[in-house]
Design a protein around this motif. Structure first.
Motif, PDB file in Angstrom:
ATOM      1  N   GLN A  55       0.821  -1.202   0.000  1.00  0.00           N
ATOM      2  CA  GLN A  55       0.000   0.000   0.000  1.00  0.00           C
ATOM      3  C   GLN A  55       0.854   1.251   0.000  1.00  0.00           C
ATOM      4  OE1 GLN A  55      -2.548  -0.447   3.391  1.00  0.00           O
ATOM      5  NE2 GLN A  55      -3.991  -1.799   2.349  1.00  0.00           N
ATOM      6  N   GLN A  56       1.953   1.240   0.761  1.00  0.00           N
ATOM      7  CA  GLN A  56       2.844   2.398   0.789  1.00  0.00           C
ATOM      8  C   GLN A  56       3.494   2.618  -0.575  1.00  0.00           C
ATOM      9  OE1 GLN A  56       5.595   1.689   3.981  1.00  0.00           O
ATOM     10  NE2 GLN A  56       4.032   1.826   5.589  1.00  0.00           N
ATOM     11  N   ARG A  57       3.940   1.523  -1.216  1.00  0.00           N
ATOM     12  CA  ARG A  57       4.543   1.662  -2.547  1.00  0.00           C
ATOM     13  C   ARG A  57       3.531   2.185  -3.556  1.00  0.00           C
ATOM     14  NH1 ARG A  57       6.924  -3.448  -1.257  1.00  0.00           N
ATOM     15  NH2 ARG A  57       5.330  -4.460  -2.546  1.00  0.00           N
ATOM     16  N   ASP A  58       2.305   1.670  -3.487  1.00  0.00           N
ATOM     17  CA  ASP A  58       1.274   2.131  -4.418  1.00  0.00           C
ATOM     18  C   ASP A  58       0.950   3.602  -4.189  1.00  0.00           C
ATOM     19  OD1 ASP A  58       1.203  -0.419  -5.408  1.00  0.00           O
ATOM     20  OD2 ASP A  58      -0.595  -1.018  -4.310  1.00  0.00           O
ATOM     21  N   TYR A  59       0.924   4.005  -2.922  1.00  0.00           N
ATOM     22  CA  TYR A  59       0.632   5.406  -2.616  1.00  0.00           C
ATOM     23  C   TYR A  59       1.729   6.308  -3.163  1.00  0.00           C
ATOM     24  CZ  TYR A  59      -0.207   9.645   0.096  1.00  0.00           C
ATOM     25  OH  TYR A  59      -0.433  10.947   0.467  1.00  0.00           O
ATOM     26  N   ARG A  60       2.987   5.892  -2.958  1.00  0.00           N
ATOM     27  CA  ARG A  60       4.095   6.716  -3.460  1.00  0.00           C
ATOM     28  C   ARG A  60       4.071   6.796  -4.983  1.00  0.00           C
ATOM     29  NH1 ARG A  60       7.347   3.336  -0.037  1.00  0.00           N
ATOM     30  NH2 ARG A  60       7.502   4.182   2.083  1.00  0.00           N
ATOM     31  N   SER A  61       3.770   5.678  -5.645  1.00  0.00           N
ATOM     32  CA  SER A  61       3.763   5.685  -7.104  1.00  0.00           C
ATOM     33  C   SER A  61       2.630   6.552  -7.653  1.00  0.00           C
ATOM     34  CB  SER A  61       3.620   4.256  -7.639  1.00  0.00           C
ATOM     35  OG  SER A  61       2.391   3.674  -7.226  1.00  0.00           O
ATOM     36  N   ARG A  62       1.482   6.553  -6.957  1.00  0.00           N
ATOM     37  CA  ARG A  62       0.366   7.383  -7.416  1.00  0.00           C
ATOM     38  C   ARG A  62       0.644   8.864  -7.219  1.00  0.00           C
ATOM     39  NH1 ARG A  62      -2.844   3.590  -4.585  1.00  0.00           N
ATOM     40  NH2 ARG A  62      -3.083   5.145  -2.923  1.00  0.00           N
ATOM     41  N   ASN A  63       1.357   9.205  -6.155  1.00  0.00           N
ATOM     42  CA  ASN A  63       1.565  10.609  -5.822  1.00  0.00           C
ATOM     43  C   ASN A  63       2.975  11.091  -6.144  1.00  0.00           C
ATOM     44  OD1 ASN A  63      -1.039  11.355  -4.178  1.00  0.00           O
ATOM     45  ND2 ASN A  63      -0.383   9.363  -3.416  1.00  0.00           N
ATOM     46  N   ALA A  64       3.760  10.242  -6.786  1.00  0.00           N
ATOM     47  CA  ALA A  64       5.129  10.651  -7.133  1.00  0.00           C
ATOM     48  C   ALA A  64       5.095  11.800  -8.145  1.00  0.00           C
ATOM     49  CB  ALA A  64       5.894   9.470  -7.712  1.00  0.00           C
ATOM     50  N   GLY A  65       5.777  12.845  -7.806  1.00  0.00           N
ATOM     51  CA  GLY A  65       5.880  13.972  -8.727  1.00  0.00           C
ATOM     52  C   GLY A  65       4.670  14.879  -8.760  1.00  0.00           C
ATOM     53  N   ARG A  66       3.704  14.641  -7.885  1.00  0.00           N
ATOM     54  CA  ARG A  66       2.528  15.503  -7.902  1.00  0.00           C
ATOM     55  C   ARG A  66       2.880  16.940  -7.552  1.00  0.00           C
ATOM     56  NH1 ARG A  66      -3.213  13.677  -5.796  1.00  0.00           N
ATOM     57  NH2 ARG A  66      -3.498  15.752  -6.621  1.00  0.00           N
ATOM     58  N   ASN A  67       3.852  17.119  -6.647  1.00  0.00           N
ATOM     59  CA  ASN A  67       4.218  18.484  -6.303  1.00  0.00           C
ATOM     60  C   ASN A  67       4.902  19.197  -7.457  1.00  0.00           C
ATOM     61  OD1 ASN A  67       6.421  16.829  -6.178  1.00  0.00           O
ATOM     62  ND2 ASN A  67       7.320  17.794  -4.384  1.00  0.00           N
ATOM     63  N   ASN A  68       5.406  18.427  -8.437  1.00  0.00           N
ATOM     64  CA  ASN A  68       6.029  19.060  -9.603  1.00  0.00           C
ATOM     65  C   ASN A  68       4.995  19.681 -10.528  1.00  0.00           C
ATOM     66  OD1 ASN A  68       8.540  18.214  -8.689  1.00  0.00           O
ATOM     67  ND2 ASN A  68       8.443  16.279  -9.809  1.00  0.00           N
ATOM     68  N   ASN A  69       3.712  19.318 -10.344  1.00  0.00           N
ATOM     69  CA  ASN A  69       2.661  19.865 -11.195  1.00  0.00           C
ATOM     70  C   ASN A  69       2.197  21.230 -10.718  1.00  0.00           C
ATOM     71  OD1 ASN A  69       2.700  17.481 -12.687  1.00  0.00           O
ATOM     72  ND2 ASN A  69       1.164  16.508 -11.385  1.00  0.00           N
ATOM     73  N   TYR A  70       2.641  21.643  -9.546  1.00  0.00           N
ATOM     74  CA  TYR A  70       2.207  22.910  -8.982  1.00  0.00           C
ATOM     75  C   TYR A  70       3.380  23.872  -8.889  1.00  0.00           C
ATOM     76  CZ  TYR A  70      -1.967  20.329  -7.609  1.00  0.00           C
ATOM     77  OH  TYR A  70      -3.105  19.565  -7.626  1.00  0.00           O
ATOM     78  N   LEU A  71       3.075  25.131  -9.087  1.00  0.00           N
ATOM     79  CA  LEU A  71       4.070  26.183  -8.988  1.00  0.00           C
ATOM     80  C   LEU A  71       3.549  27.269  -8.061  1.00  0.00           C
ATOM     81  CD1 LEU A  71       5.019  26.531 -12.772  1.00  0.00           C
ATOM     82  CD2 LEU A  71       6.285  25.290 -11.007  1.00  0.00           C
ATOM     83  N   VAL A  72       4.458  28.050  -7.531  1.00  0.00           N
ATOM     84  CA  VAL A  72       4.068  29.185  -6.698  1.00  0.00           C
ATOM     85  C   VAL A  72       3.231  30.146  -7.530  1.00  0.00           C
ATOM     86  CG1 VAL A  72       4.922  31.141  -5.349  1.00  0.00           C
ATOM     87  CG2 VAL A  72       6.098  28.927  -5.238  1.00  0.00           C
TER      88      VAL A  72
END
Length: 206
Positions: free
Chosen positions: A107-124
């Motif tokens: 579950q932890q691996r799946d969570y990381r894979s789903r949310n990996a790089g999500r913060n890269n989609n947002y900018l200040v």
């Protein structure tokens, strides 16, 4: 755990009794037996196996020749039989605990894979909406709007963001990146579907 089991039984009862609610006591033993013999995806065992160290058999699956009296055991062998049973049950519990650990890691691996790089989609300075967590509340949250906003990203942290409202004030609490989404304004819509958190509360009070 008990509340989760009760909720499962409550969800199954209407499917079995339909409109005849007076027979719920007759349907209850079958529902409990079905729950006890259902293979748990994480444990890899049924609750019945964890309790009794054997697979359950329904009445029509037992031959008369197999119907041996469990108490018809020589007294000298009772102690050894008991110790063997306890040992096997402990072994099953250890295996089940290991299976739970493996399931949690997955579950932890799946969570990381789903949310990996999500913060890269947002900018200040990106405009975003916040998921309205009140919708998960049992007390009428479904009637509230799914998203609240409009907010502007002030700072991006590892997995959270600091947001700024329309007045330029920074929100005290940080929001998880999983709970926000980009806001894209339509040409014919000037924030008509967007409501701020304060406006949402005021609307509920009035």
């Amino acid at each position: 755990m008990v509340e989760r089991v009760n909720r499962t039984i409550q969800n199954a009862l209407p499917k079995c009794i339909k409109d005849n609610q007076l027979i719920w006591t007759d349907a209850l033993p079958g529902i409990i037996f079905a729950y006890d013999t259902f293979l748990h995806e994480s444990l890899k065992f049924t609750p019945y196996e964890l309790m009794y160290d054997r697979k359950a058999k329904q009445a029509y699956g037992i031959d008369e020749e197999e119907n041996i009296d469990p108490y018809n055991v020589p007294e000298a062998d009772l102690e050894s039989c008991f110790q063997d049973t306890v040992s096997r049950i402990n072994d099953i519990h250890e295996i089940a605990a290991g299976n739970i650990d493996l399931a949690q890691l997955k579950q932890q691996r799946d969570y990381r894979s789903r949310n990996a790089g999500r913060n890269n989609n947002y900018l200040v300075n990106d405009q975003v909406l916040i998921w309205n967590s009140r919708r998960a509340d049992r007390k009428g949250g479904k009637m509230t709007r799914p998203w609240m906003g409009l907010y502007t990203i002030f700072r991006i942290l590892k997995s959270n963001v600091e947001l700024m409202n329309a007045n330029g004030s920074i929100l005290k609490s940080k929001e998880n990146i999983c709970n926000i989404k980009h806001y894209f304004a339509r040409k014919d819509d000037k924030n008509s579907e967007v409501v701020s958190y304060n406006e949402e509360l005021n609307a509920q009070v009035t």
